[in-house]
Motif scaffolding. Structure first.
Motif, PDB file in Angstrom:
ATOM      1  N   LEU A  25       1.034  -1.101   0.004  1.00  0.00           N
ATOM      2  CA  LEU A  25       0.046  -0.058  -0.148  1.00  0.00           C
ATOM      3  C   LEU A  25       0.990   1.230  -0.047  1.00  0.00           C
ATOM      4  CD1 LEU A  25      -2.906   0.446  -0.176  1.00  0.00           C
ATOM      5  CD2 LEU A  25      -3.050   0.450   2.459  1.00  0.00           C
ATOM      6  N   CYS A  26       1.913   1.220   0.622  1.00  0.00           N
ATOM      7  CA  CYS A  26       2.838   2.288   0.785  1.00  0.00           C
ATOM      8  C   CYS A  26       3.563   2.532  -0.531  1.00  0.00           C
ATOM      9  CB  CYS A  26       3.882   2.045   1.702  1.00  0.00           C
ATOM     10  SG  CYS A  26       5.252   3.499   1.794  1.00  0.00           S
ATOM     11  N   VAL A  27       4.011   1.510  -1.433  1.00  0.00           N
ATOM     12  CA  VAL A  27       4.527   1.587  -2.749  1.00  0.00           C
ATOM     13  C   VAL A  27       3.322   2.255  -3.760  1.00  0.00           C
ATOM     14  CG1 VAL A  27       5.245   0.395  -4.650  1.00  0.00           C
ATOM     15  CG2 VAL A  27       6.113  -0.038  -2.434  1.00  0.00           C
ATOM     16  N   ASN A  28       2.064   1.715  -3.526  1.00  0.00           N
ATOM     17  CA  ASN A  28       1.186   2.328  -4.430  1.00  0.00           C
ATOM     18  C   ASN A  28       0.807   3.660  -4.091  1.00  0.00           C
ATOM     19  OD1 ASN A  28       0.691  -0.137  -5.828  1.00  0.00           O
ATOM     20  ND2 ASN A  28      -0.902  -0.896  -4.245  1.00  0.00           N
ATOM     21  N   ALA A  29       0.892   3.896  -2.803  1.00  0.00           N
ATOM     22  CA  ALA A  29       0.749   5.680  -2.432  1.00  0.00           C
ATOM     23  C   ALA A  29       1.792   6.447  -2.948  1.00  0.00           C
ATOM     24  CB  ALA A  29       0.592   5.638  -0.904  1.00  0.00           C
ATOM     25  N   VAL A  30       3.153   6.127  -2.835  1.00  0.00           N
ATOM     26  CA  VAL A  30       4.037   6.704  -3.410  1.00  0.00           C
ATOM     27  C   VAL A  30       3.773   7.076  -5.053  1.00  0.00           C
ATOM     28  CG1 VAL A  30       6.485   6.691  -3.581  1.00  0.00           C
ATOM     29  CG2 VAL A  30       5.682   6.454  -1.460  1.00  0.00           C
ATOM     30  N   LEU A  31       3.487   5.923  -5.524  1.00  0.00           N
ATOM     31  CA  LEU A  31       3.609   5.820  -7.217  1.00  0.00           C
ATOM     32  C   LEU A  31       2.266   6.862  -7.295  1.00  0.00           C
ATOM     33  CD1 LEU A  31       4.273   2.034  -7.878  1.00  0.00           C
ATOM     34  CD2 LEU A  31       5.614   4.156  -8.302  1.00  0.00           C
ATOM     35  N   PHE A  32       1.231   6.669  -6.772  1.00  0.00           N
ATOM     36  CA  PHE A  32       0.066   7.820  -7.026  1.00  0.00           C
ATOM     37  C   PHE A  32       0.257   9.187  -6.565  1.00  0.00           C
ATOM     38  CE2 PHE A  32      -3.977  10.204  -5.520  1.00  0.00           C
ATOM     39  CZ  PHE A  32      -4.758   9.490  -6.646  1.00  0.00           C
ATOM     40  N   VAL A  33       1.249   9.543  -5.770  1.00  0.00           N
ATOM     41  CA  VAL A  33       1.679  10.858  -5.693  1.00  0.00           C
ATOM     42  C   VAL A  33       2.434  11.163  -6.794  1.00  0.00           C
ATOM     43  CG1 VAL A  33       3.107  12.590  -4.051  1.00  0.00           C
ATOM     44  CG2 VAL A  33       1.270  10.743  -3.123  1.00  0.00           C
ATOM     45  N   LEU A  34       3.307  10.493  -7.180  1.00  0.00           N
ATOM     46  CA  LEU A  34       4.276  10.589  -8.169  1.00  0.00           C
ATOM     47  C   LEU A  34       3.430  11.008  -9.637  1.00  0.00           C
ATOM     48  CD1 LEU A  34       7.449   8.212  -7.530  1.00  0.00           C
ATOM     49  CD2 LEU A  34       7.362  10.973  -7.356  1.00  0.00           C
ATOM     50  N   LYS A  35       2.606  10.084  -9.929  1.00  0.00           N
ATOM     51  CA  LYS A  35       1.737  10.173 -11.202  1.00  0.00           C
ATOM     52  C   LYS A  35       0.966  11.275 -11.109  1.00  0.00           C
ATOM     53  CE  LYS A  35       2.511   5.499 -12.792  1.00  0.00           C
ATOM     54  NZ  LYS A  35       2.301   4.765 -13.972  1.00  0.00           N
ATOM     55  N   THR A  36       0.204  11.509 -10.093  1.00  0.00           N
ATOM     56  CA  THR A  36      -0.660  12.506 -10.117  1.00  0.00           C
ATOM     57  C   THR A  36      -0.264  13.865  -9.848  1.00  0.00           C
ATOM     58  OG1 THR A  36      -1.350  12.086  -7.977  1.00  0.00           O
ATOM     59  CG2 THR A  36      -2.593  10.944  -9.628  1.00  0.00           C
ATOM     60  N   SER A  37       1.055  14.140  -8.905  1.00  0.00           N
ATOM     61  CA  SER A  37       1.537  15.210  -8.396  1.00  0.00           C
ATOM     62  C   SER A  37       0.875  16.134  -7.697  1.00  0.00           C
ATOM     63  CB  SER A  37       1.971  16.157  -9.815  1.00  0.00           C
ATOM     64  OG  SER A  37       0.819  16.824 -10.290  1.00  0.00           O
ATOM     65  N   ILE A  38      -0.127  15.256  -6.714  1.00  0.00           N
ATOM     66  CA  ILE A  38      -0.734  16.021  -5.885  1.00  0.00           C
ATOM     67  C   ILE A  38       0.021  16.097  -4.469  1.00  0.00           C
ATOM     68  CG2 ILE A  38      -2.809  14.819  -6.377  1.00  0.00           C
ATOM     69  CD1 ILE A  38      -2.588  12.823  -4.013  1.00  0.00           C
ATOM     70  N   PRO A  39      -0.322  17.115  -3.620  1.00  0.00           N
ATOM     71  CA  PRO A  39       0.383  17.309  -2.353  1.00  0.00           C
ATOM     72  C   PRO A  39       0.193  16.128  -1.536  1.00  0.00           C
ATOM     73  CG  PRO A  39      -0.866  19.259  -3.002  1.00  0.00           C
ATOM     74  CD  PRO A  39      -1.258  18.224  -3.878  1.00  0.00           C
ATOM     75  N   TRP A  40       1.281  15.749  -0.598  1.00  0.00           N
ATOM     76  CA  TRP A  40       0.977  14.684   0.098  1.00  0.00           C
ATOM     77  C   TRP A  40      -0.304  14.711   1.009  1.00  0.00           C
ATOM     78  CZ3 TRP A  40       3.464  10.192  -0.180  1.00  0.00           C
ATOM     79  CH2 TRP A  40       4.554  10.226  -0.503  1.00  0.00           C
ATOM     80  N   ASP A  41      -0.568  15.870   1.612  1.00  0.00           N
ATOM     81  CA  ASP A  41      -1.904  15.975   2.278  1.00  0.00           C
ATOM     82  C   ASP A  41      -3.145  15.565   1.512  1.00  0.00           C
ATOM     83  OD1 ASP A  41      -0.183  16.907   4.328  1.00  0.00           O
ATOM     84  OD2 ASP A  41      -0.586  18.992   4.051  1.00  0.00           O
ATOM     85  N   ASP A  42      -3.179  15.507   0.376  1.00  0.00           N
ATOM     86  CA  ASP A  42      -4.213  15.312  -0.453  1.00  0.00           C
ATOM     87  C   ASP A  42      -4.286  13.938  -0.940  1.00  0.00           C
ATOM     88  OD1 ASP A  42      -5.033  17.936  -0.420  1.00  0.00           O
ATOM     89  OD2 ASP A  42      -4.218  18.379  -2.386  1.00  0.00           O
ATOM     90  N   LEU A  43      -3.574  13.080  -0.231  1.00  0.00           N
ATOM     91  CA  LEU A  43      -3.553  11.669  -0.560  1.00  0.00           C
ATOM     92  C   LEU A  43      -4.814  10.933  -0.103  1.00  0.00           C
ATOM     93  CD1 LEU A  43      -1.661   9.379  -1.614  1.00  0.00           C
ATOM     94  CD2 LEU A  43      -0.855   8.680   0.908  1.00  0.00           C
ATOM     95  N   PRO A  44      -5.512  10.222  -1.135  1.00  0.00           N
ATOM     96  CA  PRO A  44      -6.571   9.502  -0.620  1.00  0.00           C
ATOM     97  C   PRO A  44      -6.558   8.574   0.682  1.00  0.00           C
ATOM     98  CG  PRO A  44      -6.452   9.346  -2.899  1.00  0.00           C
ATOM     99  CD  PRO A  44      -5.053   9.868  -2.287  1.00  0.00           C
ATOM    100  N   ALA A  45      -7.616   8.733   1.495  1.00  0.00           N
ATOM    101  CA  ALA A  45      -7.525   7.961   2.689  1.00  0.00           C
ATOM    102  C   ALA A  45      -7.361   6.245   2.726  1.00  0.00           C
ATOM    103  CB  ALA A  45      -8.994   8.075   3.433  1.00  0.00           C
ATOM    104  N   ARG A  46      -7.597   5.881   1.538  1.00  0.00           N
ATOM    105  CA  ARG A  46      -7.534   4.511   1.070  1.00  0.00           C
ATOM    106  C   ARG A  46      -6.068   3.915   1.346  1.00  0.00           C
ATOM    107  NH1 ARG A  46      -8.778   6.621  -4.314  1.00  0.00           N
ATOM    108  NH2 ARG A  46      -7.050   6.007  -5.700  1.00  0.00           N
ATOM    109  N   TYR A  47      -5.274   5.121   1.256  1.00  0.00           N
ATOM    110  CA  TYR A  47      -3.686   4.566   1.083  1.00  0.00           C
ATOM    111  C   TYR A  47      -3.213   4.795   2.628  1.00  0.00           C
ATOM    112  CZ  TYR A  47      -3.737   4.844  -4.035  1.00  0.00           C
ATOM    113  OH  TYR A  47      -3.808   4.609  -5.198  1.00  0.00           O
ATOM    114  N   ASP A  48      -3.882   5.209   3.663  1.00  0.00           N
ATOM    115  CA  ASP A  48      -3.449   5.390   5.104  1.00  0.00           C
ATOM    116  C   ASP A  48      -3.079   6.799   5.165  1.00  0.00           C
ATOM    117  OD1 ASP A  48      -2.688   4.716   7.719  1.00  0.00           O
ATOM    118  OD2 ASP A  48      -0.953   3.744   7.157  1.00  0.00           O
ATOM    119  N   LYS A  49      -2.797   7.051   6.286  1.00  0.00           N
ATOM    120  CA  LYS A  49      -2.392   8.483   6.505  1.00  0.00           C
ATOM    121  C   LYS A  49      -1.215   9.170   5.889  1.00  0.00           C
ATOM    122  CE  LYS A  49      -3.862   8.079  11.434  1.00  0.00           C
ATOM    123  NZ  LYS A  49      -3.381   8.131  12.813  1.00  0.00           N
TER     124      LYS A  49
END
Length: 91
Positions: A25-49
């Protein structure tokens, strides 16, 4: 995500420190942030805090996990990674 990849991630039984509940889940979350360029604070809840993912990703960077994953998976396609000024600090 590749299921066999978990053997390369920290947090398995016998590893020092706390056992990771879900490294995939952590790997997926980091890849999601990299691909979407969202700020970390906007990471969807499904990826944990977001702060937990950010801290774990930083620790993995310090101990060379991302470099190992890069060697295992091959060079990433950096054309798909976007950065903006809210996520990158200039030195």
């Amino acid at each position: 995500f590749f299921p066999w990849l978990s053997k390369w991630l920290p947090g398995k039984e016998g590893d020092p420190g706390r056992t990771a509940e879900n490294s995939r889940l952590c790997v997926n979350a980091v890849l999601f942030v990299l691909k979407t360029s969202i700020p970390w604070d906007d990471l969807p809840a499904r990826y944990d805090k977001s702060n937990s993912v950010w801290k774990r990703g930083g620790c993995w960077c310090e101990i060379g996990i991302w470099q190992k994953l890069n060697r295992v998976l091959g060079n990433p396609d950096l054309e798909e990674v976007r950065f903006d000024s809210t996520g990158v600090k200039a030195h």
